[in-house]
Design an enzyme around this catalytic site. Structure first.
Site, PDB file in Angstrom:
ATOM      1  N   SER A 149       0.805  -1.372   0.078  1.00 24.02           N
ATOM      2  CA  SER A 149      -0.075  -0.145   0.010  1.00 24.02           C
ATOM      3  C   SER A 149       0.755   1.251   0.211  1.00 24.02           C
ATOM      4  O   SER A 149       1.633   1.427  -1.084  1.00 24.02           O
ATOM      5  CB  SER A 149      -0.869  -0.013   1.030  1.00 24.02           C
ATOM      6  N   ASP A 272      -9.349  -6.108  -4.641  1.00 15.35           N
ATOM      7  CA  ASP A 272      -9.105  -4.845  -3.834  1.00 15.35           C
ATOM      8  C   ASP A 272     -10.070  -3.638  -4.218  1.00 15.35           C
ATOM      9  O   ASP A 272     -10.209  -3.296  -5.159  1.00 15.35           O
ATOM     10  CB  ASP A 272      -7.546  -4.483  -4.483  1.00 15.35           C
ATOM     11  N   HIS A 300      -7.150  -5.757  -0.420  1.00 10.25           N
ATOM     12  CA  HIS A 300      -6.274  -4.903  -0.545  1.00 10.25           C
ATOM     13  C   HIS A 300      -5.250  -5.435   0.706  1.00 10.25           C
ATOM     14  O   HIS A 300      -3.857  -5.441   0.545  1.00 10.25           O
ATOM     15  CB  HIS A 300      -6.866  -3.261   0.021  1.00 10.25           C
TER      16      HIS A 300
END
Length: 332
Positions: A149, A272, A300
């Site tokens: 991320s 995601d 995610h």
């Protein structure tokens, strides 16, 4: 021994056992945030990870590590937004114990120094992580860099800025303008207007649903504990979030992709809901030689949802890159 003595012993034994049980129940109900911290401490200890600090010019980094530098490259892991070094525990569990692994708290997060004057843009965080790498002399030998991320965004820009330090790298659902955030900030019903910064157990549950395709059943007390741990830091998280979605950081990874020379692996959850999986295609089109692994039924939070698979893919990639280098040396 009389029957009365036996009864007394049983009462004493029962009372002794009841104390830790009652303490656990009380912690679960009254201080769930404390229980969460103990849980991470215990898990680190079980996995053989040690917590250390690195000081450089009045700035302190907190990190955990296991193993020593060896034949395989060291692995530095960068966590995502509003998370911490213990994010990686579930993946570390499935990595060989002889590997040299380091998980660092990102700038301003958890045990790493937080200042009002620091630059929390992607480029600012890259500079700080480089400070950390130099402080512990990790760059004496090229290492494998992993980021998820926000950490993936930082890792990508780091590899572009310091190519000689990276032997290979793994980006897991990196954020940035590879593809914008899937959720709608302008019409958010969240207290702070950002789904990734919950302020109530209900918002925490919503955030976990947003980040994870796998549905975890989490007791209300634990959700409350997770919120309690985060609440004192929410103002800081808001500041960092606005930095990483701002003009300065939004295009950082996209602008630096073509400068990455290290072998690259991209891992992305197909479901995601935070950063769209189409970002993997953008990376592959810019760097045709990169390896892309798309995970079915995964969102995610790849590290949390598919830790065993993630560890296996990272290890396979590192070994394959080493084998390729050995083959090229022999042929030359």
């Amino acid at each position: 021994m009389s029957d009365l003595d036996v009864v007394n012993l049983l009462v004493i034994a029962g009372g002794t056992l009841a104390i830790p049980i009652l303490a656990f129940v009380a912690s679960f109900l009254l201080w769930p945030s404390a229980l969460i911290k103990v849980y991470y401490w215990y898990w680190r200890r079980t996995l053989g990870l040690q917590v250390r600090y690195a000081d450089c010019g009045g700035y302190r980094f907190c990190y955990s590590y296991r193993g020593k530098p060896g034949l395989r490259p060291s692995i530095l892991m960068l966590h995502g937004f509003s998370a911490h070094k213990d994010t990686w525990l579930s993946v570390v569990k499935y990595l060989p114990k002889h590997l040299h692994i380091l998980c660092v708290d990102m700038p301003g997060h958890e045990g790493t120094t937080r200042t009002n004057t620091d630059d929390y843009s992607v480029q600012g965080q890259v500079r700080r992580i480089h400070q950390f790498v130099e402080a512990i002399r990790l760059n004496r030998k090229p290492f494998h860099l992993v980021g998820t991320s926000m950490g993936g965004n930082v890792a990508g820009v780091y590899a572009a800025c310091y190519p000689s330090e990276i032997c290979s790298m793994t980006l897991i659902c990196p954020d940035g303008e590879l593809h914008p955030f899937v959720f709608d900030l302008e019409h958010s019903h969240y207290s702070l207007g950002i789904p990734l910064i919950p302020t109530t157990p209900e918002e925490m549950e919503d955030m976990l649903r947003l980040c994870s395709h796998v549905r975890f059943k989490i007791p209300y007390q634990i959700l409350q504990g997770l919120v309690d741990v985060r609440l004192p830091h929410n103002e800081f998280y808001q500041e960092v979030f606005m930095e990483i979605v701002g003009e300065k950081s939004r295009y950082a990874l996209q602008d630096h992709l073509h400068l990455i020379t290290a072998p690259l692996q991209v891992i992305w959850g197909k479901q995601d809901q935070v950063v769209d999986v189409s970002g993997a295609k953008v990376v592959a089109e810019t760097l045709p030689g990169c390896r892309v692994d798309l995970l079915e039924n995964c969102g995610h939070s790849v590290v949390m949802e598919r830790p065993r698979r993630t560890a296996k893919l990272i290890l396979e990639f590192i070994i394959s890159q080493q084998d390729t280098k050995k083959s090229s040396k022999k042929s030359s």
